[in-house]
Design a protein around this motif. Structure first.
Motif, PDB file in Angstrom:
ATOM      1  N   ALA A   1     -10.052   1.960  -8.701  1.00  0.00           N
ATOM      2  CA  ALA A   1     -11.035   1.250  -7.896  1.00  0.00           C
ATOM      3  C   ALA A   1     -12.076   2.197  -7.321  1.00  0.00           C
ATOM      4  O   ALA A   1     -13.221   1.805  -7.104  1.00  0.00           O
ATOM      5  N   ALA A   2     -11.689   3.441  -7.070  1.00  0.00           N
ATOM      6  CA  ALA A   2     -12.630   4.415  -6.500  1.00  0.00           C
ATOM      7  C   ALA A   2     -12.100   5.820  -6.688  1.00  0.00           C
ATOM      8  O   ALA A   2     -10.899   6.062  -6.623  1.00  0.00           O
ATOM      9  N   LEU A   3     -13.003   6.740  -6.943  1.00  0.00           N
ATOM     10  CA  LEU A   3     -12.726   8.177  -6.924  1.00  0.00           C
ATOM     11  C   LEU A   3     -13.910   8.786  -6.190  1.00  0.00           C
ATOM     12  O   LEU A   3     -14.989   8.969  -6.752  1.00  0.00           O
ATOM     13  N   THR A   4     -13.724   9.051  -4.902  1.00  0.00           N
ATOM     14  CA  THR A   4     -14.840   9.379  -4.039  1.00  0.00           C
ATOM     15  C   THR A   4     -14.397  10.406  -3.001  1.00  0.00           C
ATOM     16  O   THR A   4     -13.392  11.085  -3.185  1.00  0.00           O
TER      17      THR A   4
ATOM     18  N   ILE B   1      -3.238   5.129  -2.879  1.00  0.00           N
ATOM     19  CA  ILE B   1      -4.346   5.993  -2.463  1.00  0.00           C
ATOM     20  C   ILE B   1      -3.841   7.423  -2.333  1.00  0.00           C
ATOM     21  O   ILE B   1      -2.837   7.675  -1.667  1.00  0.00           O
ATOM     22  N   ALA B   2      -4.540   8.341  -2.976  1.00  0.00           N
ATOM     23  CA  ALA B   2      -4.265   9.770  -2.824  1.00  0.00           C
ATOM     24  C   ALA B   2      -5.453  10.409  -2.112  1.00  0.00           C
ATOM     25  O   ALA B   2      -6.608  10.242  -2.537  1.00  0.00           O
ATOM     26  N   VAL B   3      -5.172  11.133  -1.046  1.00  0.00           N
ATOM     27  CA  VAL B   3      -6.202  11.815  -0.257  1.00  0.00           C
ATOM     28  C   VAL B   3      -5.854  13.291  -0.238  1.00  0.00           C
ATOM     29  O   VAL B   3      -4.758  13.660   0.191  1.00  0.00           O
ATOM     30  N   ASP B   4      -6.786  14.137  -0.712  1.00  0.00           N
ATOM     31  CA  ASP B   4      -6.410  15.548  -0.810  1.00  0.00           C
ATOM     32  C   ASP B   4      -7.629  16.429  -1.025  1.00  0.00           C
ATOM     33  O   ASP B   4      -8.710  15.962  -1.383  1.00  0.00           O
ATOM     34  N   TYR B   5      -7.423  17.737  -0.802  1.00  0.00           N
ATOM     35  CA  TYR B   5      -8.379  18.732  -1.278  1.00  0.00           C
ATOM     36  C   TYR B   5      -8.523  18.522  -2.785  1.00  0.00           C
ATOM     37  O   TYR B   5      -7.517  18.433  -3.496  1.00  0.00           O
TER      38      TYR B   5
ATOM     39  N   TRP C   1     -10.768  11.136  -2.372  1.00  0.00           N
ATOM     40  CA  TRP C   1     -10.020   9.882  -2.242  1.00  0.00           C
ATOM     41  C   TRP C   1      -9.927   9.244  -3.618  1.00  0.00           C
ATOM     42  O   TRP C   1     -10.949   8.959  -4.259  1.00  0.00           O
ATOM     43  N   LEU C   2      -8.707   9.014  -4.063  1.00  0.00           N
ATOM     44  CA  LEU C   2      -8.457   8.271  -5.291  1.00  0.00           C
ATOM     45  C   LEU C   2      -7.779   6.964  -4.930  1.00  0.00           C
ATOM     46  O   LEU C   2      -6.723   6.972  -4.289  1.00  0.00           O
ATOM     47  N   VAL C   3      -8.385   5.860  -5.312  1.00  0.00           N
ATOM     48  CA  VAL C   3      -7.836   4.526  -5.038  1.00  0.00           C
ATOM     49  C   VAL C   3      -7.552   3.831  -6.356  1.00  0.00           C
ATOM     50  O   VAL C   3      -8.464   3.665  -7.184  1.00  0.00           O
ATOM     51  N   GLN C   4      -6.295   3.451  -6.572  1.00  0.00           N
ATOM     52  CA  GLN C   4      -5.917   2.755  -7.795  1.00  0.00           C
ATOM     53  C   GLN C   4      -5.145   1.491  -7.459  1.00  0.00           C
ATOM     54  O   GLN C   4      -4.434   1.437  -6.444  1.00  0.00           O
TER      55      GLN C   4
ATOM     56  N   LEU D   1       0.834  -1.202   0.000  1.00  0.00           N
ATOM     57  CA  LEU D   1       0.000   0.000   0.000  1.00  0.00           C
ATOM     58  C   LEU D   1       0.864   1.244   0.000  1.00  0.00           C
ATOM     59  O   LEU D   1       1.764   1.400   0.834  1.00  0.00           O
ATOM     60  N   ALA D   2       0.606   2.138  -0.943  1.00  0.00           N
ATOM     61  CA  ALA D   2       1.209   3.476  -0.946  1.00  0.00           C
ATOM     62  C   ALA D   2       0.094   4.478  -0.711  1.00  0.00           C
ATOM     63  O   ALA D   2      -0.950   4.423  -1.369  1.00  0.00           O
TER      64      ALA D   2
END
Length: 321
Positions: A260-263, A203-207, A315-318, A119-120
């Motif tokens: 997998a998700a863009l939420t 996973i990228a989490v950001d404004y 949240w971007l999950v790839q 996981l990154a």
């Protein structure tokens, strides 16, 4: 001296004695990581799911991008069950010096591992990847230049052809005076992470904002000592701008990942079991200490889920399998 916003921000944040090379983020703004250990618990659930999907390999990576003080990697490693902890390779990635007191098991590095199997996670990292600012004029987009010592601005030349193409695809400006942040450097930074992901999840989490809902005048902002300040790129404050996560998702897909998700963080954390639900009032009579613990937990979860605050983060999950 007039510089593009990207060049000025790069110097202000990461140049000699730059803001992020001498300051610790927790002094200046509240993040999901710093709010409570609940965020680390949610990340651990993601890591456990990835570990299961990989068949519990002999070694599994946890890579914390833009690690700040290394809090997230340290907390996840400490919370991990014994079997996973024995196989875990935690790496905190940041350009700043290694913080004192960080557990020895956490590798501190200015770059991610060449090959990531696990996981990154990039929590509020992409918003600090410097970008140029463009403004629409009657003759088309022009770069915005800034005086780093004062924050005063003026218009410069047209953006490069590749940046004009990015604007046309991801952030078209319609009226004179509208502004956009050219997110191509963030796309490239995210794609480089995904390219290192041999198997697992990034996973990228950001404004964030999405196509069709971009703010017409941009999001460039400054922060210092917990307060918003004018974004003057003189090294005295954080310089940030929201992220076009949909463009980053497309870049990650070009690098070989599946989205997998863009939420939102609210929806992502709810899927991981967070509810923010207050304990029943009757518990206060039968187990007052348990009630107080449950109430604190509910408050911590609610802060992470608040759609007007941390819960509104993108949240971007790839994944790569």
């Amino acid at each position: 001296m007039w510089l593009s916003w990207r060049v000025a921000t790069e110097w202000a944040l990461y140049g000699e004695n730059g803001f992020y090379l001498r300051e610790r983020p927790s002094r200046h703004f509240r993040t999901s990581v710093g709010a409570s250990a609940v965020f680390a618990e949610a990340v651990l659930r993601e890591l456990l799911a990835v570990d299961d999907a990989l068949g519990r390999p002999p070694e599994v990576d946890l890579v914390d991008l833009g690690a700040g003080e290394g809090t997230l990697a340290a907390r996840v490693a400490a919370l991990a069950p014994a079997d996973l902890r024995a196989r875990l390779r935690p790496t905190a990635v940041d350009l700043a010096p290694r913080p004192p007191g960080l557990p020895a098991e956490i590798v501190w590095s200015p770059v991610p591992p060449d090959r990531i199997r696990g996981l990154a996670i990039a929590n509020e990292w992409l918003d600090n990847v410097p970008v140029d600012v463009a403004e629409q004029t009657p003759d088309g987009p022009r770069l915005v230049l800034v005086d780093p010592s004062t924050g005063e601005e003026r218009l410069g030349d047209r953006p490069a052809a590749a940046d004009l193409a990015w604007l046309d695809r991801w952030w078209p400006m319609r009226a004179a005076g509208e502004r956009a942040e050219i997110g191509a450097p963030r796309d490239d930074a995210w794609a480089r992470v995904v390219a290192r992901l041999a198997q697992g999840r990034a996973i990228a989490v950001d404004y964030a904002h999405a196509s069709g809902g971009r703010p017409p005048y941009g999001t460039l902002a400054g922060y210092r000592d917990g307060a918003a300040v004018p974004p003057v790129p003189d090294g005295s404050c954080d310089i940030t701008a929201h992220v076009a996560l949909d463009a980053c998702a497309a870049a990650g897909e070009r690098a070989g990942a599946a989205t997998a998700a863009l939420t939102t963080q609210r929806e992502a954390l709810r899927a991981l079991g967070l509810t923010g639900t207050r304990p029943p009032a009757d518990l206060a009579r039968t187990d007052p200490h348990g009630y107080l613990r449950a109430l604190v937990r509910a408050s911590e979860e609610a802060e992470l889920l608040d759609p007007g605050g941390l819960g509104g983060f993108g949240w971007l999950v790839q994944e790569r399998r």
